[in-house]
Design a protein around this motif. Structure first.
Motif, PDB file in Angstrom:
ATOM      1  N   GLN A   1      43.645  36.756  38.954  1.00  0.00           N
ATOM      2  CA  GLN A   1      43.376  35.612  37.739  1.00  0.00           C
ATOM      3  C   GLN A   1      41.629  35.691  38.290  1.00  0.00           C
ATOM      4  N   ASP A   2      40.620  34.998  37.829  1.00  0.00           N
ATOM      5  CA  ASP A   2      39.045  35.242  38.010  1.00  0.00           C
ATOM      6  C   ASP A   2      38.578  34.323  37.064  1.00  0.00           C
TER       7      ASP A   2
ATOM      8  N   GLN B   1      34.637  33.085  36.025  1.00  0.00           N
ATOM      9  CA  GLN B   1      32.996  32.796  36.765  1.00  0.00           C
ATOM     10  C   GLN B   1      31.857  32.350  35.319  1.00  0.00           C
TER      11      GLN B   1
ATOM     12  N   GLU C   1      37.347  34.061  31.879  1.00  0.00           N
ATOM     13  CA  GLU C   1      38.337  33.724  32.732  1.00  0.00           C
ATOM     14  C   GLU C   1      39.216  35.116  32.269  1.00  0.00           C
ATOM     15  N   THR C   2      39.922  35.469  33.680  1.00  0.00           N
ATOM     16  CA  THR C   2      40.593  36.786  33.080  1.00  0.00           C
ATOM     17  C   THR C   2      41.532  36.708  33.413  1.00  0.00           C
ATOM     18  N   SER C   3      42.789  37.430  32.976  1.00  0.00           N
ATOM     19  CA  SER C   3      43.956  37.265  34.048  1.00  0.00           C
ATOM     20  C   SER C   3      44.344  38.829  33.991  1.00  0.00           C
TER      21      SER C   3
ATOM     22  N   LYS D   1      45.583  43.428  39.350  1.00  0.00           N
ATOM     23  CA  LYS D   1      45.028  43.448  40.266  1.00  0.00           C
ATOM     24  C   LYS D   1      43.976  45.535  40.107  1.00  0.00           C
TER      25      LYS D   1
ATOM     26  N   LYS E   1      40.715  46.038  37.255  1.00  0.00           N
ATOM     27  CA  LYS E   1      39.736  44.138  36.768  1.00  0.00           C
ATOM     28  C   LYS E   1      38.941  44.221  36.087  1.00  0.00           C
TER      29      LYS E   1
END
Length: 170
Positions: free
Chosen positions: A46-47, A49, A80-82, A85, A88
């Motif tokens: 998850q990211d 930003q 927000e990202t899910s 891996k 991306k």
């Protein structure tokens, strides 16, 4: 008599396997796998930003394949990202344009103990009016809620588009 020993041995192996499964789940093992020319574990990340308020975003371009994309109103400009891996999403700001490129791999068989759908949630400030939103996707869900934009362009192939409380000219 010999059958009794085999049954007791089998029960012991089942008990050991159950203990190993529960302990590996509890200590954070990968909980999803897919069949892609053989079984493969899926490692999700998850990211989060925040787009600085100094950027005056007027145009949003999103290209997403096999994703769940939600665009809604909020306080800050956030992405927000899910994602898996290996895939991306790329989020970039160029002038007044926010671009999101997110391509995930199509899964025919996916077994998961939690919701690991690749997703993007874009939150736009309530007072921001956009000049254009351009969305293109393949087998993706797009949900746009409470947006104001002069122009909205969508191209979806085999996906779903939900527009709720949208203000715009074209």
């Amino acid at each position: 008599m010999k059958l009794k020993y085999f049954l007791i041995g089998g029960l012991g192996f089942m008990l050991i396997g159950g203990i190993l499964a529960v302990s590996s789940y509890k200590f954070g093992t990968l909980k999803s796998f897919t069949w892609d020319n053989g079984p493969k574990l899926i490692d999700m990340a998850q990211d989060f930003q925040i787009i600085p308020s100094t950027e005056k975003i007027k145009k949003i371009i999103i290209h997403a394949e096999h994703q769940q994309v939600q665009i809604t109103r909020g306080l800050d400009f956030e992405v927000e990202t899910s994602y898996e891996k290996a895939y991306k999403p790329q989020v970039s700001v160029d002038g007044q344009t926010l671009s999101i490129e997110a391509n995930a791999k199509e899964r025919n068989v996916w077994i998961s103990l939690e919701d690991n759908t690749p997703s993007i949630t874009l939150t736009i400030p309530k007072d921001l009016s956009l000049s254009e939103i351009k969305i293109e996707g393949d087998d993706s869900y797009f949900g746009l809620t409470e947006l104001a934009s002069e122009k909205i362009t969508t191209k979806t192939y085999g996906g779903t588009l939900l527009l709720d409380r949208i203000e715009g000219k074209s």
